[in-house]
Design an enzyme around this catalytic site. Structure first.
Site: not given
Ligand code: EPZ
Length: 417
Positions: A22-23, A92, A116, A121-124, A304, A326, A396
């Protein structure tokens, strides 16, 4: 809403075919927007999330067909660089379209993803990096309004982020100049995205490492096939299920290199694993000691699979600790597992589990994709009949999980609403 009914106690025996990841497929689907073309993507799982992404690509103007786990995506007529809130709020990963739309249209309007079940789930990181690439970004009524061709730059992430690494990789493929990403995510899904972008014509150095150097596409290749890698999280979920229930199963079509940390943890609790090319066999008598675990970015133990690992530890001999590095609040499954008799306490991002002799069936509720998988594993090795509700979360991220579990001897059925 559909429910799953599970009668626990059966050991699991047989073969399971693992689906595409999926990812991996979600960002690759958005990457087809970067260069107008025709793309055939194989080994695509049939999930709510992939169907949501198909919907989003169609809203942007793509022609998408899906059958027999193959996607045909034609992005030549795309004309609407907008990802609306009612889609982004359900998934997301819709935010992944930001980079590709900027690469192609030099503009984009993408709704800010909400949080969620387990928290914000920030995107900063995404926004800061795009601003460093001279993209004008502002927030307007919950939408990110982005304008300008990304300019190559040196981007450093203070924390590894899969999504932010993916978005900047894609924005960089048609940027003006070379982009370097340091402290990049190294997940297999990011490696696979890099391979797709290379096929598009981008030159990427450092694939698989935490420093990526992206030279923009010069000669576009806009019509090719691509195979999605096996889903390491689905595979890990089945490995942990059989560890808990006992039995012997063989997972077909996996990439062992993506599962080293999971294999290592299973071997530490004396679960036997045998590797055979793209297959892996797992054998367990359902009796094992508790050991501590902490989640880490790849190649560490994946967040995950944290809920699934917790389900395995519920009846282990002894006590253990799970540290979630994480997402510090990714523990919505604890309250549901406690309803089944689990003995778990939580302090900040550390769960303390005391092994119990038995866990019992109880009506429980899914809260997110992977918490749901943890509940299924707990139900499979508990006494009695468990009813799991809100299983749209499971749908999902898992392609026909109840059919795959039934095929290896689980007593599980879906009740359609
Ligand atoms: C991806 O999410 C996966 N989703 C998630 O899988 C997975 O848990 C995650 O990576 C970590 O491996 C997909 O690939 C679609 P991150 P993503 O950005 O990209 C922080 C599932 O069940 N962060 O690597 O959203 C964040 O809060 C899903 O399949 C910021 O602070 O995760 C977290 O603590 C759930 N600011 C850490 O970084 C940002 O702008 C890692 O998040 C982005 C992230």
């Amino acid at each position: 809403m559909d429910k799953l009914i599970i009668n626990g106690g059966n050991k699991l025996y047989g073969d399971v075919q693992i689906s595409g990841a999926k990812n991996a497929v979600l960002p690759i689907m958005t990457a087809t927007l970067i260069v107008p073309g025709n793309y055939k993507i194989n080994n695509v799982p049939d999930l709510r999330d992939t169907r949501t992404m198909i919907q989003l690509l169609k809203i942007i103007g793509s022609n998408v067909q899906y059958s027999n786990n193959t996607l045909l995506i034609d992005t030549k007529e795309c004309n609407n660089p907008h990802a609306p809130y009612d889609l982004v709020k359900t998934m997301r990963a819709s935010f992944y379209v930001l980079g590709p739309l900027l690469a192609r249209f030099h503009e984009s309007k993408v709704s800010l993803p909400g949080g969620c079940a387990w928290g914000p789930r920030p995107v900063d990181f995404h926004i800061k990096a795009l601003r460093e690439m001279k993209v004008d970004i502002r927030l307007d009524k919950g939408d990110i309004i982005a304008k300008g061709q990304p300019q190559g730059n040196k981007i450093h992430f203070t924390k590894k982020s899969v999504g932010a690494t993916g978005n900047i990789l894609m924005a960089a493929t048609r940027a003006n100049g070379v982009t370097t990403i340091s402290n990049a995510a190294m997940e297999p899904e990011i490696v696979s995205l890099c391979h797709f972008l290379q096929k598009l014509g981008a030159n990427i150095e450092g694939i698989g490492t935490e420093v990526l150097i992206i030279s923009p596409i010069e000669i576009q290749n806009n019509s090719f096939e691509f195979d999605i890698i096996p889903d390491r999280i689905e595979a890990g979920t089945f490995m942990l299920a059989v560890a808990a229930t006992g039995g012997k199963i063989k997972l077909k079509n996996v990439n062992i290199e993506h599962l080293e940390s999971v294999i290592d943890h299973l071997n530490k609790i004396n679960i036997t694993t045998n590797l055979d090319g793209n297959d892996i066999s797992i054998e367990s008598d359902g009796e094992y000691e508790a050991i501590d675990m902490e989640t880490l970015e790849f190649p560490g133990f994946p967040t995950d699979l944290q809920a699934q690992w917790m389900a395995v530890m519920l009846k282990a001999k002894g006590n253990c600790v799970i540290k979630e590095n994480i997402y510090h609040d990714r523990f919505t499954h604890i309250s549901e597992l406690s309803r089944m008799g689990a003995d778990i306490s939580l302090k900040n991002n550390i769960a303390y589990i005391k092994g119990v002799h038995e866990i019992y069936s109880a009506p429980v509720m899914c809260t997110d994709i992977r918490a749901s998988a943890g509940l299924i594993i707990a139900a499979l090795c508990s006494k009695g009949e468990t009813e799991i509700s809100r299983i749209y979360h499971i749908d999902r991220g898992y392609d026909g999980i109840e059919n795959k579990l039934t095929s290896i001897g689980a007593n599980i059925r879906r009740i359609k609403s």
